[in-house]
Design a protein around this motif. Structure first.
Motif, mmCIF file in Angstrom:
data_model
loop_
_atom_site.group_PDB
_atom_site.id
_atom_site.type_symbol
_atom_site.label_atom_id
_atom_site.label_comp_id
_atom_site.label_asym_id
_atom_site.label_seq_id
_atom_site.Cartn_x
_atom_site.Cartn_y
_atom_site.Cartn_z
ATOM 1 N N ILE A 34 -5.732 20.059 1.423
ATOM 2 C CA ILE A 34 -4.576 19.254 1.795
ATOM 3 C C ILE A 34 -4.060 18.556 0.553
ATOM 4 N N ASN A 35 -2.790 18.669 0.320
ATOM 5 C CA ASN A 35 -2.192 17.986 -0.830
ATOM 6 C C ASN A 35 -1.068 17.089 -0.353
ATOM 7 N N TYR A 36 -1.035 15.897 -0.908
ATOM 8 C CA TYR A 36 -0.058 14.907 -0.481
ATOM 9 C C TYR A 36 1.095 14.878 -1.465
ATOM 10 N N ASP A 37 2.248 14.568 -0.953
ATOM 11 C CA ASP A 37 3.404 14.377 -1.822
ATOM 12 C C ASP A 37 3.315 12.955 -2.375
ATOM 13 N N LEU A 38 2.553 12.819 -3.454
ATOM 14 C CA LEU A 38 2.259 11.478 -3.952
ATOM 15 C C LEU A 38 3.518 10.756 -4.416
ATOM 16 N N GLY A 39 4.583 11.544 -4.700
ATOM 17 C CA GLY A 39 5.844 10.927 -5.089
ATOM 18 C C GLY A 39 6.526 10.189 -3.937
ATOM 19 N N SER A 40 6.284 10.652 -2.711
ATOM 20 C CA SER A 40 7.001 10.049 -1.581
ATOM 21 C C SER A 40 6.137 9.055 -0.809
ATOM 22 N N ILE A 41 4.829 9.005 -1.127
ATOM 23 C CA ILE A 41 3.945 8.048 -0.443
ATOM 24 C C ILE A 41 3.811 6.823 -1.333
ATOM 25 N N PRO A 42 4.021 5.626 -0.809
ATOM 26 C CA PRO A 42 3.810 4.440 -1.643
ATOM 27 C C PRO A 42 2.384 4.452 -2.179
ATOM 28 N N PRO A 43 2.207 4.391 -3.489
ATOM 29 C CA PRO A 43 0.853 4.494 -4.038
ATOM 30 C C PRO A 43 -0.025 3.326 -3.606
ATOM 31 N N PHE A 44 -1.321 3.589 -3.508
ATOM 32 C CA PHE A 44 -2.252 2.473 -3.342
ATOM 33 C C PHE A 44 -2.188 1.621 -4.605
ATOM 34 N N THR A 45 -2.356 0.334 -4.455
ATOM 35 C CA THR A 45 -2.478 -0.538 -5.615
ATOM 36 C C THR A 45 -3.874 -1.144 -5.605
ATOM 37 N N ARG A 46 -4.269 -1.670 -6.767
ATOM 38 C CA ARG A 46 -5.586 -2.304 -6.827
ATOM 39 C C ARG A 46 -5.667 -3.487 -5.868
ATOM 40 N N ALA A 47 -4.609 -4.274 -5.844
ATOM 41 C CA ALA A 47 -4.624 -5.457 -4.969
ATOM 42 C C ALA A 47 -4.766 -5.031 -3.510
ATOM 43 N N GLU A 48 -4.043 -3.991 -3.137
ATOM 44 C CA GLU A 48 -4.081 -3.558 -1.741
ATOM 45 C C GLU A 48 -5.468 -3.022 -1.368
ATOM 46 N N LEU A 49 -6.001 -2.146 -2.212
ATOM 47 C CA LEU A 49 -7.312 -1.578 -1.897
ATOM 48 C C LEU A 49 -8.384 -2.660 -1.869
ATOM 49 N N SER A 50 -8.278 -3.630 -2.779
ATOM 50 C CA SER A 50 -9.302 -4.677 -2.868
ATOM 51 C C SER A 50 -9.255 -5.608 -1.672
ATOM 52 N N SER A 51 -8.074 -5.799 -1.109
ATOM 53 C CA SER A 51 -7.952 -6.794 -0.040
ATOM 54 C C SER A 51 -8.112 -6.170 1.336
ATOM 55 N N MET A 52 -8.385 -4.882 1.374
ATOM 56 C CA MET A 52 -8.474 -4.242 2.679
ATOM 57 C C MET A 52 -9.636 -4.810 3.477
ATOM 58 N N VAL A 53 -9.342 -5.256 4.676
ATOM 59 C CA VAL A 53 -10.355 -5.867 5.518
ATOM 60 C C VAL A 53 -11.087 -4.778 6.286
ATOM 61 N N PRO A 54 -12.269 -5.089 6.828
ATOM 62 C CA PRO A 54 -12.949 -4.106 7.661
ATOM 63 C C PRO A 54 -12.024 -3.649 8.788
ATOM 64 N N GLY A 55 -12.207 -2.469 9.267
ATOM 65 C CA GLY A 55 -11.312 -1.983 10.315
ATOM 66 C C GLY A 55 -11.238 -0.482 10.296
ATOM 67 N N GLY A 56 -12.161 0.123 9.584
ATOM 68 C CA GLY A 56 -12.259 1.571 9.670
ATOM 69 C C GLY A 56 -11.309 2.296 8.737
ATOM 70 N N LEU A 57 -11.363 3.621 8.824
ATOM 71 C CA LEU A 57 -10.612 4.446 7.873
ATOM 72 C C LEU A 57 -9.114 4.438 8.141
ATOM 73 N N GLY A 58 -8.702 3.911 9.274
ATOM 74 C CA GLY A 58 -7.276 3.837 9.570
ATOM 75 C C GLY A 58 -6.518 3.069 8.499
ATOM 76 N N ARG A 59 -7.196 2.210 7.761
ATOM 77 C CA ARG A 59 -6.518 1.456 6.708
ATOM 78 C C ARG A 59 -6.036 2.352 5.567
ATOM 79 N N TYR A 60 -6.542 3.565 5.514
ATOM 80 C CA TYR A 60 -6.099 4.520 4.473
ATOM 81 C C TYR A 60 -5.159 5.580 5.041
ATOM 82 N N GLN A 61 -4.584 5.323 6.207
ATOM 83 C CA GLN A 61 -3.929 6.386 6.967
ATOM 84 C C GLN A 61 -2.844 7.130 6.200
#
Ligand SMILES: *Cc1c(COP(=O)(O)O)cnc(C)c1O
Ligand SMILES: [Zn+2]
Length: 410
Positions: A34-61
């Motif tokens: 599976i390959n994602y169109d990384l140009g059209s998906i808002p990239p993950f940022t360090r701040a976002e990944l670091s602040s992700m609260v528990p709640g399962g893999l849906g946070r990376y949907q």
């Protein structure tokens, strides 16, 4: 509309994303990626990944092969601790030995990552029934997520799977089918049932591209837990190898986003009683050949790849691309590693869950790894899964200090 595309790892033919659940390359039968169109998906940022609260893999949907409007059915998977070895590391001369505690997942193994994604995909496609073959952990995970998602689960387990694992699979309502022979034989039945009965096959080998995607979340978590430093090695017990492939893919995405500067070396560890990928690595062979007779008790990685040796070749290619290695360890070394983890670190994993430690010991011994390297070991399955340490007959004593003193020879 879709944010991802499918293509074959072997012949590179694109496969159309449709409303049906896709398995292998329609042209050559190869593993689909599976390959994602990384140009059209808002990239993950360090701040976002670091602040992700528990709640399962849906946070990376948005980096999973699911529609944005699919409500992710979660049991709180992922976000597992990264522990620092207290004693074992120093004793083997590796000062930076870290344990990714995958046995802390809801059903006690990392398989909650691939199966949460697989079950959610099946539900998104309108499936009623999902089926898998399992050495224990994939079945327990699929059963639990199917129950949570309101789907019927059928789990085919080879006869060698321990009673504790069968009990766990049945506990959340799955229909359990025990079969003669090994995991590859069970998988054959699953494929046939899927083709003839229309059930979705969620086997966590490379039978389909979706479950493997769940495994890449290990990389996202490691990057945060290590402060965006890439470890020198991630050490992974491998059957066919989707966990290793997922970790590779996750780091590749983080690198594409500019969040880490490289992909770690991946060490794939097999049991010497079933080591088809290791054998090809050792001989410098281009392709993996199926294994004849399984003689290991490390059930979670006892996959002879019969009828799908090319899946091993796919894993081998990724190991090589990472600059990594393949290692084989015998059952005595695996059990010794299991015992060191429980007695010296207080970590109780099933034998397969200790394979990474046995692998590192071997890498230190033969000089593949250096004492200055930083290692992340995937501790994949909980000790309560079965194959327990020998338990003596215990007498029942009077509840007095005197009787206890006698018993414990105080
Ligand atoms: C499934 C499993 C593995 C092997 O993972 P693959 O992705 O199939 O290579 C390792 N350890 C445990 C405990 C498992 O259940
Ligand atoms: Zn193909």
């Amino acid at each position: 509309m879709s944010t991802f595309a499918l293509s074959c790892a072997t012949c590179r033919t694109p496969a159309a994303v449709s409303d049906s659940y896709l398995y292998r390359c329609p042209s050559c039968g190869g593993v689909l990626e599976i390959n994602y169109d990384l140009g059209s998906i808002p990239p993950f940022t360090r701040a976002e990944l670091s602040s992700m609260v528990p709640g399962g893999l849906g946070r990376y949907q948005r980096l999973l092969p699911l529609r944005a409007d699919t409500a992710f059915v979660s049991l709180g998977e992922g976000n597992t601790p990264l522990l620092t070895a207290r004693r074992v590391g120093h004793e083997v001369g590796a000062d930076r030995l870290l344990f990714k505690a995958e046995f802390c997942n809801p059903t006690g193994s990392f398989k909650d990552r691939p199966l949460s994604v697989g079950v959610n995909k099946a539900k998104e496609m309108g499936a009623q029934t999902v089926i898998t073959s399992s050495s224990g952990n994939a079945g327990a995970a699929m059963a639990a997520y199917a129950a949570a998602a309101g789907l019927t689960a059928v789990v085919v387990v080879p006869e060698i799977v321990p009673a504790a694992s069968v009990t766990q699979i049945a506990a959340t309502g799955a229909k359990v089918v025990r079969t003669a022979g090994d995991v590859a034989a069970a998988l054959r039945l699953v494929r046939e049932a899927s083709e003839k009965l229309g059930w979705i096959n969620l086997a966590t080998t490379y039978q389909s591209p979706y479950p493997t995607e769940g495994n890449k979340t290990v990389a996202y978590e490691l990057a945060v837990q290590l402060g965006w430093r890439t470890p020198d090695w991630v050490v992974v017990p491998i059957g066919a190898g989707p966990l290793l492939a997922g970790i590779y893919r996750g780091f590749a995405e983080l690198k594409a986003f500019g969040l880490v500067d490289r992909i770690p070396r991946l060490a794939g560890i097999q049991a010497s009683g079933c080591a088809p990928i290791y054998e090809s690595f050792r001989h410098g062979a281009a392709a993996v050949r199926e294994w004849d007779r399984v003689t290991t008790m490390a059930k979670g990685i006892a996959d002879p790849l019969r009828g799908y040796a090319e899946d091993g070749t796919y894993t081998l290619t990724l190991i090589r691309q990472s600059g990594g290695t393949a290692v084989a360890v015998d059952d005595a070394a695996i059990l010794a590693a299991r015992d060191r983890l429980r007695l010296e670190e207080g970590i109780f994993v099933e034998p397969t869950g200790a394979v990474a430690l046995a692998g590192v010991l071997k890498m230190m011994e033969d000089g593949t790894a250096s004492p200055n390297d930083e290692f992340v070991l995937m501790l994949t399955g909980h000790g309560l899964k079965g194959q327990f340490p020998a338990e003596p007959d215990r007498p029942v004593i009077e509840p007095t200090l005197e009787a206890m003193g006698k018993l414990l020879a105080l």
